[in-house]
Design an enzyme around this catalytic site. Structure first.
Site, PDB file in Angstrom:
ATOM      1  N   HIS A  80       0.852  -1.202  -0.035  1.00 50.44           N
ATOM      2  CA  HIS A  80       0.015   0.007   0.078  1.00 50.44           C
ATOM      3  C   HIS A  80       0.730   1.177  -0.170  1.00 50.44           C
ATOM      4  O   HIS A  80       1.896   1.397   0.717  1.00 50.44           O
ATOM      5  CB  HIS A  80      -0.858  -0.008   1.121  1.00 50.44           C
ATOM      6  CG  HIS A  80      -0.605   0.346   2.679  1.00 50.44           C
ATOM      7  ND1 HIS A  80      -0.434   1.554   3.140  1.00 50.44           N
ATOM      8  CD2 HIS A  80      -0.062  -0.545   3.490  1.00 50.44           C
ATOM      9  CE1 HIS A  80      -0.102   1.545   4.324  1.00 50.44           C
ATOM     10  NE2 HIS A  80       0.209   0.038   4.419  1.00 50.44           N
TER      11      HIS A  80
ATOM     12  N   GLU B  29      -5.411   1.794   1.672  1.00 58.20           N
ATOM     13  CA  GLU B  29      -5.191   0.529   2.567  1.00 58.20           C
ATOM     14  C   GLU B  29      -5.682   1.089   4.279  1.00 58.20           C
ATOM     15  O   GLU B  29      -6.323   0.243   4.869  1.00 58.20           O
ATOM     16  CB  GLU B  29      -3.858   0.227   2.670  1.00 58.20           C
ATOM     17  CG  GLU B  29      -3.600  -1.375   3.538  1.00 58.20           C
ATOM     18  CD  GLU B  29      -3.037  -1.245   4.835  1.00 58.20           C
ATOM     19  OE1 GLU B  29      -3.105   0.038   5.204  1.00 58.20           O
ATOM     20  OE2 GLU B  29      -3.400  -2.023   5.647  1.00 58.20           O
ATOM     21  N   GLU B  30      -5.238   2.295   4.513  1.00 57.68           N
ATOM     22  CA  GLU B  30      -5.548   2.532   5.925  1.00 57.68           C
ATOM     23  C   GLU B  30      -6.982   2.766   6.344  1.00 57.68           C
ATOM     24  O   GLU B  30      -7.257   2.813   7.464  1.00 57.68           O
ATOM     25  CB  GLU B  30      -4.463   4.036   6.321  1.00 57.68           C
ATOM     26  CG  GLU B  30      -3.029   3.738   6.152  1.00 57.68           C
ATOM     27  CD  GLU B  30      -2.380   2.960   6.975  1.00 57.68           C
ATOM     28  OE1 GLU B  30      -1.361   2.885   7.152  1.00 57.68           O
ATOM     29  OE2 GLU B  30      -3.140   2.242   7.846  1.00 57.68           O
TER      30      GLU B  30
ATOM     31  N   HIS C 181       2.086   4.689  12.693  1.00 56.41           N
ATOM     32  CA  HIS C 181       0.653   5.631  12.438  1.00 56.41           C
ATOM     33  C   HIS C 181       1.037   7.064  13.282  1.00 56.41           C
ATOM     34  O   HIS C 181       0.200   7.425  13.808  1.00 56.41           O
ATOM     35  CB  HIS C 181      -0.580   4.862  13.215  1.00 56.41           C
ATOM     36  CG  HIS C 181      -1.063   4.241  12.186  1.00 56.41           C
ATOM     37  ND1 HIS C 181      -2.305   3.287  12.227  1.00 56.41           N
ATOM     38  CD2 HIS C 181      -0.455   3.376  10.950  1.00 56.41           C
ATOM     39  CE1 HIS C 181      -2.455   2.448  11.215  1.00 56.41           C
ATOM     40  NE2 HIS C 181      -1.281   2.582  10.452  1.00 56.41           N
TER      41      HIS C 181
END
Ligand code: DTR
Ligand code: ZN
Ligand code: ZN
Length: 315
Positions: free
Chosen positions: A123, A169-170, A285
């Site tokens: 991703h 993707e997140e 993150h």
């Protein structure tokens, strides 16, 4: 870095034998079987150069490369330009998620049996909190460098090679799911394997191999055995990355992972080095997931394992 790989040494020897035979340097029977082409070393300096570009893109676009933001499309444009120049057939797939436009980048290497497609993907998007250099610039840069190495070496695989960089993707593997759902049943059946690379340069790294398809798993394990690195089965990410839509569609999947917010144990630190009692990636993150949040050795080893598997599974 490349060292001899169990099961490949013979191939390497065969390649050497043929080379020497053609130069007349040795005598003896030519190898009986056709030669598999040994994977080249993936140049970690090139992978890091891609990461530097992705960092610069994030810095110039509000600090992130997230879905629907300018930094994501700029990341895709960077990769696409490299792949177009290298002779790939690229396709940009557009979709909408959360009211914002998302994009997948697909790059096909011309040639090979299109009824047997080997895919490698990652991703390309980050979270909004930061540049996403380990998550997942690391996987995206390594997949990009593997594709460029196919071109640079003019590798002509038996199977067809396809590389992919996923959007959103997140937000829940939105881009990869959109891609799989867009395939006809017949085209899904042509994908003999999908290899996923999501976080492969974690600063306090572990060496985890997905345990989904046994053939793909063994391929990765053979590589790491050849360089003397013990691996563990990846258990943290089942269903949490872009291999999930492929697996749900019945396509064989595998991949590599160097760890996220889980904590490295003392036993893991003893075999892999690094710091026990700390996360594999304490910047997961977070805004500190920058180019300083990468372990070069892990990036190098996982990049070489990526190349080894792509060559091995497509030859
Ligand atoms: N890379 C994370 C998802 C994730 C968390 N653990 C694993 C393990 C294996 C693959 C992926 C993951 C993310 O994109 O947020
Ligand atoms: Zn993430
Ligand atoms: Zn990720």
């Amino acid at each position: 870095m490349k060292l001899s790989i169990p099961g490949r040494a013979g191939t390497a020897a065969m390649v050497t034998a043929v080379t020497l035979l053609t130069t007349g340097a040795i005598t003896g029977a030519a190898p009986a079987s056709p030669l598999a082409v040994a994977a080249p070393d993936l140049l970690v300096a090139n992978v890091k150069a891609h990461l530097a570009q992705l960092q610069a893109i994030a810095t110039a676009n509000g600090g992130n490369r997230a879905h629907g933001r300018t930094g994501y499309k700029a990341s895709l444009d960077y990769a696409k330009a490299k792949l177009d120049a290298a002779g790939f057939t690229t396709t940009v797939q557009q979709f909408t998620s959360g009211g914002r436009t998302g994009y997948n980048l697909i790059a096909d290497w011309p040639g090979g049996d299109t009824n047997q497609v080997v895919m490698a993907g990652s991703h390309l998007d980050s979270v909004t909190a930061g540049a996403g250099i380990n998550d997942n610039g690391s996987g995206s840069a390594a997949v990009l460098e593997a594709a460029l190495t196919v071109s640079r070496t003019q590798y002509q695989p038996t199977k067809h090679l396809r590389f992919a960089w996923w959007g959103a993707e997140e937000l829940g593997m939105v881009g990869s799911r959109y891609y799989v759902n867009s395939l006809t049943t017949a085209n899904r059946a042509k994908i003999s394997g999908y290899l996923n690379f999501d976080m492969i340069g974690s600063p306090n790294p572990g060496y985890f191999v997905y345990d989904d398809d046994p053939t793909i798993e063994k391929t990765f394990q053979n590589y790491f055995t050849g360089i003397g690195i013990a691996t563990e089965i990846e258990t943290e990410g089942d269903g949490r990355s872009d291999h999930a839509p492929f697996k749900n569609a019945g396509i064989p999947v595998g991949g590599l992972f160097s760890g996220a917010d889980y904590i490295k144990t003392a036993a893991q630190a003893a075999k892999w080095g690094g710091t026990s009692g700390r996360a594999f990636d304490a910047c997961y993150h977070s805004s500190c997931d920058t180019t300083s949040n990468i372990n070069d050795t892990a990036l190098d080893r996982n990049g070489d394992a990526l190349a080894y598997a792509v060559w091995e599974l497509s030859s």
